[in-house]
Design a protein around this motif. Structure first.
Motif, PDB file in Angstrom:
ATOM      1  N   ARG A  67       0.773  -1.223   0.360  1.00 38.36           N
ATOM      2  CA  ARG A  67      -0.011  -0.100   0.065  1.00 38.36           C
ATOM      3  C   ARG A  67       0.792   1.206   0.033  1.00 38.36           C
ATOM      4  NH1 ARG A  67      -2.535  -2.590   4.457  1.00 38.36           N
ATOM      5  NH2 ARG A  67      -4.436  -3.868   3.292  1.00 38.36           N
ATOM      6  N   GLU A  68       1.796   1.227   1.318  1.00 36.39           N
ATOM      7  CA  GLU A  68       2.926   2.113   0.492  1.00 36.39           C
ATOM      8  C   GLU A  68       3.288   2.860  -0.571  1.00 36.39           C
ATOM      9  OE1 GLU A  68       3.750   1.214   5.985  1.00 36.39           O
ATOM     10  OE2 GLU A  68       5.281   1.813   4.194  1.00 36.39           O
ATOM     11  N   VAL A  69       3.623   1.814  -1.161  1.00 34.25           N
ATOM     12  CA  VAL A  69       4.386   2.128  -2.210  1.00 34.25           C
ATOM     13  C   VAL A  69       3.741   2.352  -3.099  1.00 34.25           C
ATOM     14  CG1 VAL A  69       5.650   0.581  -4.393  1.00 34.25           C
ATOM     15  CG2 VAL A  69       6.625   0.354  -2.193  1.00 34.25           C
ATOM     16  N   ALA A  70       2.648   1.895  -3.625  1.00 34.86           N
ATOM     17  CA  ALA A  70       1.293   1.885  -4.718  1.00 34.86           C
ATOM     18  C   ALA A  70       0.691   3.806  -4.122  1.00 34.86           C
ATOM     19  CB  ALA A  70      -0.222   1.198  -4.019  1.00 34.86           C
ATOM     20  N   ASP A  71       1.251   3.601  -2.867  1.00 35.67           N
ATOM     21  CA  ASP A  71       0.421   5.735  -2.487  1.00 35.67           C
ATOM     22  C   ASP A  71       1.114   6.452  -2.952  1.00 35.67           C
ATOM     23  OD1 ASP A  71      -2.046   4.891  -1.288  1.00 35.67           O
ATOM     24  OD2 ASP A  71      -0.549   5.377   0.846  1.00 35.67           O
ATOM     25  N   GLY A 300       6.697   1.121 -12.292  1.00 29.48           N
ATOM     26  CA  GLY A 300       4.671   0.223 -12.585  1.00 29.48           C
ATOM     27  C   GLY A 300       4.313   1.413 -13.134  1.00 29.48           C
ATOM     28  N   TYR A 301       3.834   1.107 -13.490  1.00 29.06           N
ATOM     29  CA  TYR A 301       2.381   1.776 -14.197  1.00 29.06           C
ATOM     30  C   TYR A 301       0.735   1.535 -13.205  1.00 29.06           C
ATOM     31  CZ  TYR A 301       4.883   1.300 -18.582  1.00 29.06           C
ATOM     32  OH  TYR A 301       5.385   1.010 -19.624  1.00 29.06           O
ATOM     33  N   PHE A 302       0.471   2.941 -13.483  1.00 33.59           N
ATOM     34  CA  PHE A 302      -0.460   2.860 -12.142  1.00 33.59           C
ATOM     35  C   PHE A 302      -0.107   2.827 -10.981  1.00 33.59           C
ATOM     36  CE2 PHE A 302      -2.777   2.773 -16.467  1.00 33.59           C
ATOM     37  CZ  PHE A 302      -3.426   3.798 -16.865  1.00 33.59           C
ATOM     38  N   GLU A 303      -1.034   2.099  -9.576  1.00 36.48           N
ATOM     39  CA  GLU A 303      -0.253   1.600  -8.595  1.00 36.48           C
ATOM     40  C   GLU A 303       0.330   0.469  -8.727  1.00 36.48           C
ATOM     41  OE1 GLU A 303      -3.585   2.191  -5.804  1.00 36.48           O
ATOM     42  OE2 GLU A 303      -5.103   2.423  -7.127  1.00 36.48           O
ATOM     43  N   ALA A 304       0.619   0.028  -9.340  1.00 36.93           N
ATOM     44  CA  ALA A 304       1.309  -1.324  -9.263  1.00 36.93           C
ATOM     45  C   ALA A 304       1.109  -1.940  -8.667  1.00 36.93           C
ATOM     46  CB  ALA A 304       3.322  -0.418  -9.983  1.00 36.93           C
ATOM     47  N   ALA A 305       0.855  -1.804  -7.934  1.00 34.16           N
ATOM     48  CA  ALA A 305       0.602  -3.289  -7.031  1.00 34.16           C
ATOM     49  C   ALA A 305       0.909  -4.359  -6.910  1.00 34.16           C
ATOM     50  CB  ALA A 305      -0.680  -2.678  -6.034  1.00 34.16           C
TER      51      ALA A 305
END
Ligand SMILES: [Zn+2]
Length: 495
Positions: A67-71, A300-305
């Motif tokens: 989540r933190e990386v997606a943020d 990564g693209y977008f949130e790239a979760a």
């Protein structure tokens, strides 16, 4: 919005199911507020007494990292071009590197350093305006974006639209596409690594170009309404766009309605020079001068979760686990690397390959952490649904029979499902370097890859936990063996 809630919004029957799940909330602690099975209720393999030392590797904490990386991506969101996330050469990727570096410091890793690379000229969408016009109405579609690395249009194109189905030769029969905007429905390829309009299946995009199309619009998928960053193919020079399935259906119905449908398309492109990317290294010293490398790509693209916050989370969990173990249990140095620019040519791992004689001279093993945990997809009605089990992964081992066995034993022990046969090459970030030393990876690339739906909800804690525990066990088991016993061609007797 998760695909489950999207599903609920679509039909009354699904709304009823949603409501039923809602009422069940009062009686159950196994459902979340949306009525979905909670992640801590997912299938998990209990640890044996011997494996209790991996118990502290915790999926919920890894999910926090995801989540933190997606943020970081969300902090770099760009709703105008939709080209956002942790894009190589941009602040998003740099912030991901800083995040990993900060974690390395907190864990007490040594020799923390960046390795910088100059990027060649980079493609960025600058602006776009793509409209479909029919029956006196104008349609703008939220999921529609220029194709990745599309050439710009020369001003605004005003084109007649033509539908060619999935774009096979049979679909093109009798269709005059010259000077027109060709709409192709592209289906995720089996395994969903590619899509049917691409060069390795129908090659429909090149076919449209060869027959004189002025532009191409690819409708991606068989459900939902993904916005995707996906290229048209190496030899395609005409400009193009991608759009989601639901929006694509609207165009299909307009064309099918028999009225003339026109497309107005303007794609402006920015070619940027002088951008840099960098890998970040951190070392946990062992008791010999041999190394085990653990990689995870940063961009990564977008949130790239899933692609690749999931890999970053597993890499950091391994760093934390081994940092907490007594130093004498670490036979080899563990060298953790957040690698640079995966989606623009992987300069970080290519450098390792190009310099393998020196950089990897003492390397016993490399583990790549990439797309490690994603919920198994189920198509159900108009929406792709999530399940409570991680999707089986493609897998790769370069090494001795003994290495293959200990890797598969670890996957079985911790419940890491894989395909029944090894791939003949390591795809992904480790692709160029995987044959230079004993190497291990699992990877799964589902339909949400490179789309706006690559969100943390798709990345199950249970899968992160199982993979990190399995990789930790592989490191321990490999540390029982000399380098010679890990090399490809070594039989079990030869250990
Ligand atoms: Zn990736």
């Amino acid at each position: 919005m998760t695909s489950a809630t999207r599903g609920m919004a679509i039909g009354t029957a699904m709304l009823v199911i949603g409501a039923a799940a809602g009422t069940a909330l009062a009686q159950t602690s196994r459902l979340d507020a949306d009525g979905n099975v909670r992640e801590d209720a997912y299938i998990r393999i209990p640890l044996s007494d011997a494996d209790q030392r991996y118990a502290a590797i915790d999926g919920a904490r890894m999910k926090d990292i995801v989540r933190e990386v997606a943020d970081i991506s969300l902090a770099n969101r760009d709703d105008r071009t939709k080209y956002w996330g942790r894009i190589a050469g941009t602040r998003g990727e740099e912030m991901a590197r800083e995040y990993v570096e900060r974690r390395f410091r907190e864990l007490g890793l040594t020799d923390i350093r960046d390795q910088e690379f100059d990027l060649p000229t980079q493609w960025f969408p600058a602006d776009h305006d793509i409209r479909v016009e029919a029956g006196g109405r104008t349609y703008r579609f939220d999921s529609m974006v220029p194709a990745l690395r599309s050439n710009p249009t020369d001003g605004t194109l005003d084109l007649e639209a033509v539908w060619v189905g999935t774009g096979s030769t049979a679909d093109f029969l009798g269709r005059d596409v010259a000077g027109k905007a060709v709409f192709i429905h592209s289906i995720p390829a089996p395994g969903s690594m590619g899509h049917s309009a691409g060069a390795s299946w129908e090659d429909a995009i090149s076919r449209a170009q060869d027959r004189g199309a002025a532009a191409v619009v690819v409708i991606y998928g068989i459900s939902d309404n993904f916005t995707i960053w996906q290229g048209l193919g190496r030899d395609v020079a005409i400009p193009g766009a991608f759009m989601g399935y639901e929006d694509g259906n609207t165009v299909k119905e307009l064309i099918g309605g028999g009225e003339q449908v026109r497309v107005s398309m303007r794609v402006d492109v920015d070619y940027r020079d002088g951008l840099k990317t960098a890998s970040v290294f951190g070392t946990l010293p062992g008791t010999t001068d041999e190394d085990i490398y653990v990689l995870a790509h940063l961009d990564g693209y977008f949130e790239a979760a899933l692609d690749n916050a999931s890999g970053i989370a597993v890499m950091l969990a391994l760093a934390e686990h081994f940092a907490a173990r007594p130093a004498e249990e670490r036979r080899r140095n563990l060298v953790f690397v957040g690698t640079a620019g995966h989606h623009v040519g992987s300069p970080g791992s290519r450098w390792m390959h190009d310099n393998r004689e020196t950089a990897l001279a003492d390397a016993a093993l490399m583990i790549n952490c990439e797309h490690v945990s994603v919920k198994q997809t189920v198509y159900w009605g108009p929406a792709m649904r999530m399940t409570d089990i991680p999707s089986p992964r493609r897998w790769w081992v370069n090494g001795s029979d003994r290495l293959v066995d200990l890797v598969l034993d670890a996957y079985r022990t911790f419940g890491v499902a894989v395909w029944d046969r090894m791939e003949d090459r390591a795809a992904g970030e480790m692709g160029s370097v995987a044959r230079d030393l004993p190497s291990v990876q699992i990877i799964r690339s589902p339909e949400i890859k490179h789309t706006d739906q690559d969100i943390p909800e798709w990345v199950p804690e249970a899968g992160l936990e199982a993979v990190a525990r399995a990789y930790a066990r592989i490191v321990d088991d490999v540390n029982e063996l000399d380098r010679e016993a890990l090399q490809p061609g070594q039989t079990t007797d030869g250990q």
